[in-house]
Design a protein around this motif. Sequence first.
Motif, PDB file in Angstrom:
ATOM      1  N   ARG A 276      26.613 -12.228  -5.859  1.00  0.00           N
ATOM      2  CA  ARG A 276      27.155 -11.089  -6.585  1.00  0.00           C
ATOM      3  C   ARG A 276      26.239 -10.722  -7.755  1.00  0.00           C
ATOM      4  O   ARG A 276      25.966  -9.533  -7.981  1.00  0.00           O
ATOM      5  CB  ARG A 276      28.556 -11.409  -7.104  1.00  0.00           C
ATOM      6  N   HIS A 277      25.788 -11.720  -8.490  1.00  0.00           N
ATOM      7  CA  HIS A 277      24.922 -11.469  -9.640  1.00  0.00           C
ATOM      8  C   HIS A 277      23.624 -10.792  -9.196  1.00  0.00           C
ATOM      9  O   HIS A 277      23.141  -9.860  -9.866  1.00  0.00           O
ATOM     10  CB  HIS A 277      24.612 -12.789 -10.348  1.00  0.00           C
ATOM     11  N   GLU A 280      24.365  -7.111  -8.492  1.00  0.00           N
ATOM     12  CA  GLU A 280      24.573  -6.360  -9.727  1.00  0.00           C
ATOM     13  C   GLU A 280      23.263  -6.132 -10.470  1.00  0.00           C
ATOM     14  O   GLU A 280      23.038  -5.049 -11.040  1.00  0.00           O
ATOM     15  CB  GLU A 280      25.586  -7.086 -10.613  1.00  0.00           C
ATOM     16  N   LYS A 284      21.470  -2.541 -11.343  1.00  0.00           N
ATOM     17  CA  LYS A 284      21.196  -2.237 -12.749  1.00  0.00           C
ATOM     18  C   LYS A 284      19.734  -1.893 -12.991  1.00  0.00           C
ATOM     19  O   LYS A 284      19.419  -0.986 -13.783  1.00  0.00           O
ATOM     20  CB  LYS A 284      21.608  -3.429 -13.616  1.00  0.00           C
ATOM     21  N   MET A 294      30.061   1.013  -8.460  1.00  0.00           N
ATOM     22  CA  MET A 294      30.352  -0.397  -8.211  1.00  0.00           C
ATOM     23  C   MET A 294      31.807  -0.701  -8.548  1.00  0.00           C
ATOM     24  O   MET A 294      32.245  -0.494  -9.679  1.00  0.00           O
ATOM     25  CB  MET A 294      29.438  -1.279  -9.059  1.00  0.00           C
TER      26      MET A 294
END
Length: 419
Positions: A276-277, A280, A284, A294
């Motif tokens: 997930r990180h 993201e 970004k 998102m």
Amino acid sequence: MADKLPVPVNESELETPNEQHSASEITIGLLTGCQDRPYAFGLAMALTKKGVGVDVIGSDDIDSPELHVTPNLRFLNFRGNQHESTNFAEKLWELAVYYARLVRYAARSKPRILHILWNNKIELFDRTLLMAYYKLCGKQIAFTAHNVNQARRDAKDSLLNRITLRIQYRLCDHIFVHTKKMKDELCQDFGVAEKAVTVIRHPINDAFPDTDLTPSEAKRQLGLQENEKAVLFFGRIRPYKGIEHLLAAFHPLAANHSDYRLIIAGEPKKGSEEYRHQIEQTVKTEFMLGQIIMKIQFIADDEMEVYLKAADVLVLPYKEIFQSGVLFLAYSFGLPVVATDVGSFREEIVEGRTGFLCQPGDPAELAKAIETYFASDLYKNLKVRRQEIKDYADANHSWNAVADLTRNAYAEMSGRVSS
């Protein structure tokens, strides 16, 4: 801790048949594993229409009003609330109470057939000792193998995993799978007899609200313009789903088409925090503000139609899969699908009519397939094609057909001739 205990179950319910079941030719206990409410709901409701008496064993997550008013059906809440906020000791206690109720139900309940939709939390125990206990109680076991070997799909396979899977499959009297490919794997890799396996096409997902909300209104709710082309990824965030490939494919699309928008909506799966990180961080650092929406969170049942109606296409960039319920959720809302050619997607996606396929693990091919879709008549006539996709899903993936095949298997297990 008392206020967090599962909802009490009347002991007498386990020992005597409910009046609603008294006229049923066949009665079964449907063990949901306290997950996948849409499938449990759809199957239970369809079976009762075929005259099967059904005990639905579940939790608050499975519960719905219809399960309390439908003839031939009773809902037994063995798990109660499964809040993530409870501490470890409370979770352990609730799980112990749940298993105790399940064990007592198997010993005292009238249904001779238990149909397992999903295993519970302690999967190795479920596959071995709990299965053996069910057999000692004189129960016949039906099992729906939504994934023949999920650990292999997730690159976590092991000798212990394969041994316990083999034990569970061998202790089953009948197994349901969703594709011929899954049946072949089950028989070849785990030694299951072909006659003990029934292929049932994955049914449409009709457990979520479908109101008179229009696609234009849904887009406005998500902050999209009506003329913007919305690409949707929907479902749990997990590494095998290939979201990184979708982002890599969408990068040149967004650069070349100012009206393209990508929506990523779904709950992160526990254990996938690093993945997930990464997603993201990619969004970004590599995309402009507004190109991607998102919603990495739990999506409530009554919010799902907003995403499925706002989208112009669902994209499934999976690296590996047997079958995906999200595909049929999209179909139930008339939403076309672009997917990688893995699992049984080729069997379920009609090129040009319900969607398009591309090679897995290739962002350039995925980008090309998305562009092909937006240049196609399927997209240009989407207002009409949505209903056609719904009709296709109803004709080929109805719960009625699933219930017929399932009931026939129950009848054979019971030694009865199905009508």
